[in-house]
Design a protein around this motif. Structure first.
Motif, PDB file in Angstrom:
ATOM      1  N   GLY A   1      -5.206  -6.461  -3.187  1.00 36.62           N
ATOM      2  CA  GLY A   1      -4.589  -5.822  -2.025  1.00 36.62           C
ATOM      3  C   GLY A   1      -5.057  -6.404  -0.710  1.00 36.62           C
TER       4      GLY A   1
ATOM      5  N   SER B   1       0.832  -1.203   0.000  1.00 34.43           N
ATOM      6  CA  SER B   1       0.000   0.000   0.000  1.00 34.43           C
ATOM      7  C   SER B   1       0.863   1.249   0.000  1.00 34.43           C
ATOM      8  CB  SER B   1      -0.929  -0.014   1.218  1.00 34.43           C
ATOM      9  OG  SER B   1      -1.717   1.144   1.260  1.00 34.43           O
TER      10      SER B   1
ATOM     11  N   ASP C   1      -1.194  -4.701  -7.239  1.00 26.00           N
ATOM     12  CA  ASP C   1      -1.968  -5.243  -6.113  1.00 26.00           C
ATOM     13  C   ASP C   1      -1.872  -6.758  -6.121  1.00 26.00           C
ATOM     14  OD1 ASP C   1      -3.189  -2.897  -4.873  1.00 26.00           O
ATOM     15  OD2 ASP C   1      -4.241  -2.658  -6.777  1.00 26.00           O
TER      16      ASP C   1
END
Length: 568
Positions: free
Chosen positions: A108, A61, A73
């Motif tokens: 993610g 992130s 991601d």
């Protein structure tokens, strides 16, 4: 890759060197192999795997904030299971499940199995959302999964996210939900008729073993609501949605239906069917066949014939049956007695109406569970009589057999006979949520907790929005109790109790499991609530409430209640 192949590859190598590989090493992980843009990693413990996964995603992130035009991601899946070693590679169901969980994780995000969650619960400082049972590709039974919340959210946001309905993965076979049809008769009294027709269509579709059909209880949670078909597909985990309307005027009836692809919103089929009330079963068959032809054209002829079964030749009996269905699962004793009256009326008109007999047995089961019986001995004898008659008349009807079987086991104390009927029901219709639920309960009563949990997980996947989900959760709590997993039992029972704070079986399991686990404050609180709802409860009468077959299970249950402070 399409926009910048070399740049993406360089970026991937960069994040591996800066974030992924060092984090895996720091948490004692071993990279078994890489697969293009993915990798398989083995850890010494689930705690290490979870901490590593969270740290990688948080690190990614931060990396993506610095490269907004070139973000990468990852999805991560975690599972605990047996593996097979072969040279430097590993194989087995443990690996396959982890791969499938990775597939349902958010970009993610991190998704873990229930087995992994049990290992890390209370040991890793993260918030997880229960996704419920998930149908994973090429995995035989649905598996409960958890989504990890990765920070950057307030506690309130995390709790809100955790309570959102999960997006369920699609089964491998064609999957469908039938929404309640709109009653456009201009007479609210005809609502029961519209709902009954839809229930029969769901039942007919569920007889096709090549289809995955959502149970009526979940479909009907959308009744009276303006719905987004795409959202319905996501919340129920289905590819197709059938909706429509019913107009009944005198002896005439018109049914319209439209089949929609939930992912795209496109209409695959629409039609209207007109006929007299005497034709109502034929109209149902025509709708069912039209839907099946649109989504699963290659079907066994035996399945098609099995789906075309009139419940009764006498429409007055059918009308009383539909009226009974509208109130049978009500929350009051008066509703239960009204349902009994209506089903008995249907039997008066057609003594060979198997479904009506089965629903009388269901009414007695509910009376037993809620303490509404006025003469237990007499009503138990009547339950056995009507349940056996239902099974005799409906020997090829899974809905009949499952209700009759559970009534025999739960009310008439004939567990073997009841279990046999439910097994037959599942063989006839493996898409019947109630059969999996009743079967799971009987497995727990008989001391087979792992099979019970599998049955109940399957029931919850077939009916993920079921208003009585708390009942399935309570049964799951009982299975964990039988297995001696008291913490898990409390977890599931408290989950059920939040859905229905007055549901005595759930509160009772909290009391006994917390008592056996030494969590006395929690156990005593549950015991106090039990006595507020049922002041007459005594431990000595436990066998009448919880028909556990193994003496040790019943003894442990009673001991937990004593530790909670309940009177002997």
């Amino acid at each position: 890759m399409g926009a910048d192949e070399e740049g993406t590859l360089a970026r991937l190598k960069g994040v591996r060197n800066a974030v992924v590989d060092p984090t895996i090493a720091a948490h004692r992980g071993r990279i078994v192999k890489t697969t293009g843009d993915g990798m398989l990693v083995e850890f010494a413990s689930a705690v290490d795997a979870a901490r590593c996964s969270v740290e990688i995603q948080r690190g990614m992130s931060s990396q993506n904030e610095n490269f907004p035009q070139h973000r990468i991601d990852f999805r991560i899946g975690i599972h605990v299971g047996d593996i097979i070693f072969d040279d430097n590679d590993i194989f087995g169901d443990g690996v396959n499940v982890a791969a499938r969980l990775e597939g349902i994780a958010e970009p993610g995000g991190v998704c873990m199995s229930d087995d992994a969650y049990r290992q890390i619960r209370g040991k890793v400082d993260i918030v997880c959302a229960d996704l419920g049972p998930q149908a994973l590709k090429n995995i035989a039974e649905p598996m409960r999964a958890w989504r990890v919340h990765l920070g950057g959210q307030s506690t309130a946001q995390q709790v809100s996210s955790a309570s959102e309905a999960p997006v369920l993965s699609l089964p491998d076979k064609p999957s469908i939900a039938v929404l309640p049809f709109q009653n456009i008769s201009g007479d609210p009294e005809q609502e029961y008729f519209a709902d009954g027709i839809v229930e029969d269509i769901i039942t007919a579709l569920s007889r096709f073993k090549s289809l995955f059909v959502i149970a009526r209880n979940s479909s009907f949670t959308f009744k009276g609501k303006a719905v987004d078909i795409k959202k319905v597909g996501q919340e129920l985990g289905v590819r197709y949605v059938l909706e429509g309307s019913i107009r009944k005027a005198g002896a005439r009836v018109r049914i319209t239906g439209q089949l929609i692809d939930a992912a795209s919103g496109s209409h695959l089929w629409a039609d209207k069917f007109d006929g007299s009330l005497e034709d109502v079963f034929d109209l149902q068959d025509r709708i069912t066949m039209s839907v099946v032809a649109a989504i699963a054209p290659k079907l066994d002829q035996a399945e098609i014939e099995r789906s075309k079964r009139k419940p009764t030749e006498k429409l007055d009996a059918y009308d009383y049956y539909l009226r009974g269905l509208a109130v049978v699962e009500g929350a009051t004793k008066d509703e239960n007695e009204e349902a009994l009256r209506l089903f008995y009326k249907a039997i008066e008109i057609d003594v060979n109406f198997a479904l009506a007999h089965a629903m009388v047995a269901r009414c007695f089961t509910l009376r037993k569970a809620n303490g509404w019986m006025t003469d237990v001995a007499k009503e138990s004898v009547e339950t056995a009589k009507v349940a056996r008659r239902a099974a005799e008349l409906g020997r090829e009807d899974a809905a009949v057999l499952s209700r009759a079987g559970y009534a025999l086991a739960r009310v008439a104390f004939e567990p073997e006979e009841g279990a046999d009927l439910i097994e037959r029901a599942l063989a006839l219709n493996p898409r019947l949520s109630s059969a999996w639920q009743f079967g799971g309960l009987l497995k727990a009563f008989r001391g087979e907790p792992e099979t019970a949990i599998e049955h109940l997980a399957h029931a919850m996947r077939l009916s993920p929005l079921d208003p009585s989900l708390y009942s399935m959760q309570t049964a799951t709590a009982l299975a964990h109790f039988v297995a001696g997993r008291y913490d898990e039992s409390v977890f599931w029972a408290e989950k059920a109790s939040r859905e229905d704070p007055n549901f005595l079986p759930a509160i009772r399991i909290i009391a006994t499991s917390a008592g056996n686990a030494g969590q006395l404050e929690r156990a005593q609180k549950a015991a106090k609530r039990m006595l507020e709802i049922d002041p007459a409860f005594r431990v000595s009468g436990l066998a009448d409430h919880v028909p556990l077959r193994r003496p040790d299970d019943l003894a442990r249950y009673a001991e937990g209640l004593r530790r909670a402070g309940l009177p002997e």
